[in-house]
Design an enzyme around this catalytic site. Sequence first.
Site, PDB file in Angstrom:
ATOM      1  N   LEU A 278      13.559 -45.502  -0.581  1.00 14.31           N
ATOM      2  CA  LEU A 278      14.204 -44.247  -0.184  1.00 14.31           C
ATOM      3  C   LEU A 278      14.489 -44.279   1.310  1.00 14.31           C
ATOM      4  CD1 LEU A 278      14.835 -41.127  -1.009  1.00 14.31           C
ATOM      5  CD2 LEU A 278      12.702 -40.670   0.181  1.00 14.31           C
TER       6      LEU A 278
ATOM      7  N   ASP B 104      15.483 -24.071   5.251  1.00 16.21           N
ATOM      8  CA  ASP B 104      15.519 -22.803   5.988  1.00 16.21           C
ATOM      9  C   ASP B 104      14.529 -21.795   5.390  1.00 16.21           C
ATOM     10  OD1 ASP B 104      16.370 -21.105   7.980  1.00 16.21           O
ATOM     11  OD2 ASP B 104      18.143 -20.420   6.899  1.00 16.21           O
TER      12      ASP B 104
ATOM     13  N   HIS C  55       6.351 -22.992   9.845  1.00 20.03           N
ATOM     14  CA  HIS C  55       6.785 -24.387   9.994  1.00 20.03           C
ATOM     15  C   HIS C  55       5.701 -25.328   9.473  1.00 20.03           C
ATOM     16  CE1 HIS C  55      10.213 -22.910  12.087  1.00 20.03           C
ATOM     17  NE2 HIS C  55       9.568 -22.559  13.186  1.00 20.03           N
TER      18      HIS C  55
END
Length: 239
Positions: free
Chosen positions: A130, A19, A36
């Site tokens: 991962l 955020d 972003h």
Amino acid sequence: MAKEKPASAIPQHVAIIMDGNGRWAQKHHLPRLSGHEAGRKSVKQVVQAAMDHGVRYLTLYAFSVENWQRPREEVQGLMGLLRGVIREELREMGKEGIRLRTIGRQQDLPEAVREELERAIEETKANTRLDLILALSYGSRVEITEAMQALGREVKAGKLDPEKIREETIASYLYTHGMPDPDFLIRTSGEMRVSNFMLWQISYAEIYVTPVLWPDFGKKDFSDALADYAGRDRRFGGV
Ligand code: IPE
Ligand code: IPE
Ligand code: MG
């Protein structure tokens, strides 16, 4: 001498609410979309740091079901960014042994994004270093609602006895079936809320909120968060 940390000091599954992109952009007098775009390098750094530390699952909250309400321009910009990132990082994911997965309502995403995602998911499915799980058009309540609808259908069809429903049964109907619950939940930019994220799965996650805005969050911040986690006393209701 530096002592090797016990395995349990490293969370197996880290989930992050990324955020603060908009506030970062505002601070730098830039349009929200630049925030972003700037958040992209934080994703790269955190993915690398997670692997360096031996984290096995990393879930990133990238777009919520509620985020569809944002201005069309921002939504389109985010979708374009997402498509570009997946396409440009696919080779790297293969090289690094990353398996890409998603949780959320993939059917809501634009066709072009979905195609890019499906290709990357298929091409990386055998990787085991991962699991990188992107929460896209994700909402925890809609996830639970869809799970209950599916459960209800099974009961109605006579395939499932309501008395035999266990916690594991419910978990098996969620987007996260087969994944361990997050041990550690990080939220950047200081907001003290979970914003409809993994409500079932975080029931015993350790929570860490940092004021650092997502585009400023790097490897060092991730290591600091893990150090904090290592000092926690997880009791799970015991003594
Ligand atoms: C997080 O940053 C990214 C997404 C929700 C897609 P925000 O865009 O929410 O940034 P703030 O909260 O407005 O600063
Ligand atoms: C949560 O951030 C969703 C993502 C990080 C993708 P938001 O910025 O959308 O959440 P609120 O509005 O602060 O609750
Ligand atoms: Mg926000």
